[in-house]
Scaffold this motif. Structure first.
Motif, PDB file in Angstrom:
ATOM      1  N   TRP A  36       0.842  -1.191   0.000  1.00  0.00           N
ATOM      2  CA  TRP A  36       0.000   0.000   0.000  1.00  0.00           C
ATOM      3  C   TRP A  36       0.879   1.244   0.000  1.00  0.00           C
ATOM      4  CZ3 TRP A  36      -0.678   3.890   3.713  1.00  0.00           C
ATOM      5  CH2 TRP A  36      -1.752   4.747   3.482  1.00  0.00           C
ATOM      6  N   ALA A  37       1.919   1.236   0.864  1.00  0.00           N
ATOM      7  CA  ALA A  37       2.811   2.387   0.960  1.00  0.00           C
ATOM      8  C   ALA A  37       3.518   2.612  -0.375  1.00  0.00           C
ATOM      9  CB  ALA A  37       3.826   2.159   2.072  1.00  0.00           C
ATOM     10  N   ALA A  38       3.947   1.523  -1.000  1.00  0.00           N
ATOM     11  CA  ALA A  38       4.633   1.654  -2.285  1.00  0.00           C
ATOM     12  C   ALA A  38       3.724   2.310  -3.309  1.00  0.00           C
ATOM     13  CB  ALA A  38       5.088   0.279  -2.765  1.00  0.00           C
ATOM     14  N   ARG A  39       2.433   1.958  -3.244  1.00  0.00           N
ATOM     15  CA  ARG A  39       1.486   2.510  -4.202  1.00  0.00           C
ATOM     16  C   ARG A  39       1.260   4.001  -3.928  1.00  0.00           C
ATOM     17  NH1 ARG A  39      -2.889  -1.218  -3.825  1.00  0.00           N
ATOM     18  NH2 ARG A  39      -3.956   0.291  -2.549  1.00  0.00           N
ATOM     19  N   VAL A  40       1.124   4.322  -2.640  1.00  0.00           N
ATOM     20  CA  VAL A  40       0.846   5.708  -2.280  1.00  0.00           C
ATOM     21  C   VAL A  40       2.037   6.600  -2.604  1.00  0.00           C
ATOM     22  CG1 VAL A  40       0.472   7.245  -0.326  1.00  0.00           C
ATOM     23  CG2 VAL A  40      -0.845   5.150  -0.529  1.00  0.00           C
TER      24      VAL A  40
ATOM     25  N   SER B 282       4.498   6.085  -4.794  1.00  0.00           N
ATOM     26  CA  SER B 282       5.096   6.047  -6.130  1.00  0.00           C
ATOM     27  C   SER B 282       4.894   7.401  -6.805  1.00  0.00           C
ATOM     28  CB  SER B 282       4.447   4.945  -6.959  1.00  0.00           C
ATOM     29  OG  SER B 282       3.081   5.172  -7.069  1.00  0.00           O
ATOM     30  N   ASP B 283       5.904   7.871  -7.518  1.00  0.00           N
ATOM     31  CA  ASP B 283       5.831   9.234  -8.038  1.00  0.00           C
ATOM     32  C   ASP B 283       5.035   9.303  -9.334  1.00  0.00           C
ATOM     33  OD1 ASP B 283       7.582   7.866  -9.444  1.00  0.00           O
ATOM     34  OD2 ASP B 283       9.152   9.371  -9.515  1.00  0.00           O
TER      35      ASP B 283
ATOM     36  N   THR C 186       5.637  10.392 -12.398  1.00  0.00           N
ATOM     37  CA  THR C 186       6.163   9.942 -13.694  1.00  0.00           C
ATOM     38  C   THR C 186       6.006   8.438 -13.834  1.00  0.00           C
ATOM     39  OG1 THR C 186       8.310   9.936 -12.639  1.00  0.00           O
ATOM     40  CG2 THR C 186       7.820  11.790 -14.093  1.00  0.00           C
ATOM     41  N   ALA C 187       6.270   7.712 -12.721  1.00  0.00           N
ATOM     42  CA  ALA C 187       6.129   6.256 -12.782  1.00  0.00           C
ATOM     43  C   ALA C 187       4.680   5.887 -13.076  1.00  0.00           C
ATOM     44  CB  ALA C 187       6.586   5.638 -11.464  1.00  0.00           C
ATOM     45  N   LEU C 188       3.760   6.632 -12.425  1.00  0.00           N
ATOM     46  CA  LEU C 188       2.347   6.354 -12.646  1.00  0.00           C
ATOM     47  C   LEU C 188       1.959   6.635 -14.090  1.00  0.00           C
ATOM     48  CD1 LEU C 188       0.595   7.662  -9.430  1.00  0.00           C
ATOM     49  CD2 LEU C 188       0.807   5.313 -10.228  1.00  0.00           C
ATOM     50  N   LEU C 189       2.463   7.752 -14.614  1.00  0.00           N
ATOM     51  CA  LEU C 189       2.137   8.106 -15.993  1.00  0.00           C
ATOM     52  C   LEU C 189       2.654   7.045 -16.949  1.00  0.00           C
ATOM     53  CD1 LEU C 189       2.726  11.959 -16.062  1.00  0.00           C
ATOM     54  CD2 LEU C 189       0.574  10.706 -16.337  1.00  0.00           C
ATOM     55  N   GLU C 190       3.886   6.596 -16.692  1.00  0.00           N
ATOM     56  CA  GLU C 190       4.475   5.544 -17.528  1.00  0.00           C
ATOM     57  C   GLU C 190       3.617   4.292 -17.498  1.00  0.00           C
ATOM     58  OE1 GLU C 190       8.530   4.395 -16.609  1.00  0.00           O
ATOM     59  OE2 GLU C 190       9.138   6.468 -17.049  1.00  0.00           O
ATOM     60  N   GLU C 191       3.249   3.910 -16.268  1.00  0.00           N
ATOM     61  CA  GLU C 191       2.451   2.698 -16.128  1.00  0.00           C
ATOM     62  C   GLU C 191       1.122   2.857 -16.837  1.00  0.00           C
ATOM     63  OE1 GLU C 191       1.719   1.616 -12.098  1.00  0.00           O
ATOM     64  OE2 GLU C 191       0.720  -0.244 -12.654  1.00  0.00           O
ATOM     65  N   ASN C 192       0.544   4.055 -16.693  1.00  0.00           N
ATOM     66  CA  ASN C 192      -0.727   4.327 -17.328  1.00  0.00           C
ATOM     67  C   ASN C 192      -0.623   4.166 -18.842  1.00  0.00           C
ATOM     68  OD1 ASN C 192      -3.271   5.134 -17.777  1.00  0.00           O
ATOM     69  ND2 ASN C 192      -3.135   7.072 -16.685  1.00  0.00           N
ATOM     70  N   ALA C 193       0.437   4.742 -19.407  1.00  0.00           N
ATOM     71  CA  ALA C 193       0.628   4.655 -20.852  1.00  0.00           C
ATOM     72  C   ALA C 193       0.775   3.202 -21.285  1.00  0.00           C
ATOM     73  CB  ALA C 193       1.869   5.463 -21.245  1.00  0.00           C
ATOM     74  N   ARG C 194       1.561   2.462 -20.493  1.00  0.00           N
ATOM     75  CA  ARG C 194       1.793   1.055 -20.831  1.00  0.00           C
ATOM     76  C   ARG C 194       0.475   0.274 -20.785  1.00  0.00           C
ATOM     77  NH1 ARG C 194       2.904  -3.093 -17.782  1.00  0.00           N
ATOM     78  NH2 ARG C 194       3.157  -1.823 -15.921  1.00  0.00           N
TER      79      ARG C 194
END
Lengths: 163, 295
Positions: free
Chosen positions: B69-73, B75-76, B78-86
């Protein structure tokens, strides 16, 4: 007197529950076979140091809890646990005066009996277990015994002197 | 439970000598084992115990869940945007395949209707989490966070994104224990996807290896063949990938070939798996392990 007993019972309960938790905490795959048998270790401590607090029924209950947690045959760990605790209580006056390294040897033997009981029941039921997973906990258990002994004894001393 | 055991122990100690009590409790343990070994006599008692130890399982799992949960909260962006794009591109890809699949499914149903056999109803699935709880390391088993409360039943199939994972062995109130297909006690009816050859896959105890012990030397099987569940046992729905054949050893003196396969599912890396209610179970309301699947 009453309060002292309450404090000790509290510690007993906490140590037993922690042992159950330690028995199922996930470890890295490489370390998992060497997980010491925490529950019998803690029970042996109490059986040697305070046999009036830990009876065979406690051992039986802990064994059943471990059976439920690990999905083993109901009664398998219970029988092994009761055997080990019986031996510990029976000879506690003889054993507990030993120096630590001799105690470790005795604990090694007790854990070997514990694992042998499990091994024997597994054999009767027809479950096979790799050799290292079977006997590694005996060695690691005997190695961590001084830590368990030192830690529990010091905590116990604390609660007794404080109250 | 422990406190009660301790109290009962101190009370009992005055009357019955230690040796006799040891004997009595050993006999109780032995009879428990005998009953438990003779299948399911004790499932009620086991369920009662499982409620008592459930808090321990949750407590052990909690730090791991908390970390994720902490890792998810934390996470920065850019990483989220990257994951979203993927994920978006993956979704597009999957959607394109799904279109083709829908057309194929419709065609299949039409053909089945012409052949007068019943159309396959799609299976219901539920995503469940594997509790971070270690059972004995040599046993290919794990605990999931669903139980009787969610209509889980013994023998129910578990899948992940890439293939068959295992089936449910024990159901408790809030948790269930599952057996992986790599457990040495587990057997699973499969078919070779290339030619429909039916056989049985058996676990080895190693989560990256499966065995196919019942294939003759002349059987048409080659490394690289895809094995899919055949649905013949009635437990697993048919048509899901089980594994891929790695090695085939044919020894002229032996009646059977030695065939090793690699499981398709990521047996040792999964965190989440899918529980499947097959269409037949939905019709029954409650599944049974030996129900025969209609072709």
């Amino acid at each position: 007197m009453m309060r002292e007993g309450g404090g000790r019972r509290h510690l007993l309960l906490v140590s037993l529950v922690s042992a159950l938790a330690l028995a199922i905490v996930p470890l890295p795959t490489a370390l998992a076979p060497y997980r010491p048998a925490w529950v019998p270790l803690v029970l042996i401590f109490w059986a040697l140091m305070a046999p009036e607090r830990v009876g065979l029924l406690t051992a039986f209950a802990m064994g059943l809890a471990l059976d439920t947690l690990s999905g083993a045959l109901l009664g398998q760990h219970a029988l092994a646990m009761v055997t080990v605790v019986y031996l510990s209580i029976r000879f506690h006056l003889l054993i507990r005066v030993f120096p630590v390294w001799q105690l470790s040897t005795i604990v090694f033997l007790l854990l070997a009996i514990y694992e042998f009981a499990l091994f024997w029941i597994d054999g009767v039921v027809g479950r096979s277990v790799p050799i290292i997973e079977r006997w590694a906990p005996v060695v690691s258990g005997a190695l961590v015994w001084p830590l368990v002994l030192g830690y529990l004894a010091s905590v116990r001393q604390d609660t007794q002197t404080r109250i | 439970m422990n406190a009660v055991g301790g109290i009962a122990g101190t009370l009992g100690r005055r009357r019955i000598p230690l040796g006799l009590r040891f004997l009595l409790i050993s006999i109780v343990s032995a009879s428990l084992m005998l009953l438990d070994h003779r299948e399911e006599h004790l499932s009620r008692i086991r369920q009662a115990f499982s409620i008592l130890v459930y808090p321990i399982q949750v407590a052990v799992d909690l730090p791991f869940t908390g970390l994720r949960w902490a890792a998810r909260v934390l996470s920065d962006q850019t990483a989220l945007l990257e994951e979203n794009a993927r994920l978006k591109s993956e979704r597009l890809d999957v959607n394109v395949r799904l279109q083709r699949l829908e057309a194929l499914g419709a065609e299949n149903n039409r053909l089945r209707a012409m052949l007068d056999s019943s159309a396959r109803v799609s299976d219901r699935v539920l995503v469940v989490e594997i509790l971070a709880v270690d059972l004995a390391p040599y046993r290919q088993r794990f605990t999931i966070n669903r139980g009787l409360n969610d209509d889980v039943y013994v023998g129910q199939a578990l899948l992940d994104a890439s293939g068959v994972v295992g089936q449910i062995a024990h159901v408790d109130l809030f948790t269930s224990e599952a057996v992986l297909i790599s457990d040495p006690d587990h057997a699973l009816p499969v078919a070779v996807n290339r030619n429909g050859l039916r056989t049985i896959v058996v676990g080895t105890g190693d989560s990256s290896r499966l065995r196919l012990p019942y294939l003759t030397n002349s059987a048409d099987i080659e490394p690289g063949d895809l094995l899919v569940s055949s649905g013949l046992g009635g437990v697993f729905p048919s048509g899901y990938p089980v594994g891929r054949v790695l090695e085939v050893h044919r020894q002229p003196g032996q009646p059977f070939a030695q065939v090793i396969a690699e499981p398709a599912a990521q047996l040792d890396r999964d965190r989440e798996v899918l529980l499947v209610w097959t269409a037949e179970d939905a019709a029954d309301g409650y599944g049974s392990t030996n129900a025969v699947e209609t072709p």
